[in-house]
Write an enzyme that holds these catalytic residues in place. Sequence first.
Site, PDB file in Angstrom:
ATOM      1  CE  LYS A  11      -3.955  -2.192   2.253  1.00 25.48           C
ATOM      2  NZ  LYS A  11      -4.886  -2.128   3.402  1.00 25.48           N
ATOM      3  CG  PHE A  59     -13.745   0.565   6.644  1.00 22.95           C
ATOM      4  CD1 PHE A  59     -13.220   0.088   5.449  1.00 22.95           C
ATOM      5  CD2 PHE A  59     -14.461  -0.314   7.446  1.00 22.95           C
ATOM      6  CE1 PHE A  59     -13.402  -1.227   5.051  1.00 22.95           C
ATOM      7  CE2 PHE A  59     -14.646  -1.644   7.063  1.00 22.95           C
ATOM      8  CZ  PHE A  59     -14.118  -2.094   5.864  1.00 22.95           C
ATOM      9  NE  ARG A  87      -6.021 -13.532   5.508  1.00 25.17           N
ATOM     10  CZ  ARG A  87      -6.399 -12.265   5.322  1.00 25.17           C
ATOM     11  NH1 ARG A  87      -6.084 -11.645   4.182  1.00 25.17           N
ATOM     12  NH2 ARG A  87      -7.082 -11.621   6.241  1.00 25.17           N
ATOM     13  CB  THR A  93      -6.585  -5.992   9.917  1.00 25.94           C
ATOM     14  OG1 THR A  93      -6.942  -7.166   9.174  1.00 25.94           O
ATOM     15  CG2 THR A  93      -6.994  -4.765   9.131  1.00 25.94           C
ATOM     16  NE  ARG A 104      -1.974  -5.607   7.282  1.00 22.74           N
ATOM     17  CZ  ARG A 104      -2.941  -6.417   6.883  1.00 22.74           C
ATOM     18  NH1 ARG A 104      -3.333  -7.430   7.649  1.00 22.74           N
ATOM     19  NH2 ARG A 104      -3.525  -6.225   5.724  1.00 22.74           N
ATOM     20  CG  ASN A 114      -3.560  -2.334   6.845  1.00 17.73           C
ATOM     21  OD1 ASN A 114      -3.397  -2.022   5.667  1.00 17.73           O
ATOM     22  ND2 ASN A 114      -4.554  -3.105   7.247  1.00 17.73           N
ATOM     23  CG  HIS A 117      -5.306  -6.353  -0.139  1.00 21.08           C
ATOM     24  ND1 HIS A 117      -6.536  -6.382   0.472  1.00 21.08           N
ATOM     25  CD2 HIS A 117      -5.368  -7.249  -1.162  1.00 21.08           C
ATOM     26  CE1 HIS A 117      -7.311  -7.255  -0.168  1.00 21.08           C
ATOM     27  NE2 HIS A 117      -6.628  -7.786  -1.164  1.00 21.08           N
TER      28      HIS A 117
END
Length: 140
Positions: A11, A59, A87, A93, A104, A114, A117
């Site tokens: 991100k 959100f 993951r 998250t 993260r 964060n 994705h």
Amino acid sequence: MTKQRTLSIIKPDAVEKNVIGEIYSRFEKAGLRIIAAKMKHLSKAEAEGFYAVHKDRPFFSALVEFMISGPVIIQVLEGENAIAKNRELMGATNPKEAKAGTIRADFADSIDANAVHGSDAEDTAAQEIRYFFSDTEIFG
């Protein structure tokens, strides 16, 4: 063990921090191959389309604005149990709840910014990969 593909997005916050190589290194050390990748500045329409599943959530607007705030790196990862493995590498998250040593925990600032994705299941992985990549852009 099942060989899978999953979509991963680094991100805008992580791209801005210049930790792309560190994140790629974690993918590779975990046995995940990067079989497609591109850097892209998402348009509002692209971000809204990608996150359409969340359009009724409170959100949604903030997520879209964040995702168009700077370039992202989008990649397809392939490997044994790639979805679960990615993951696990990402962590929770909310980075405050993420285990030490996860992407993260190490690179994210907040539940909104964060860092990454990752697809959550095989069907969403296939859909998300198709959203950003044609078959001719994937090499695996």
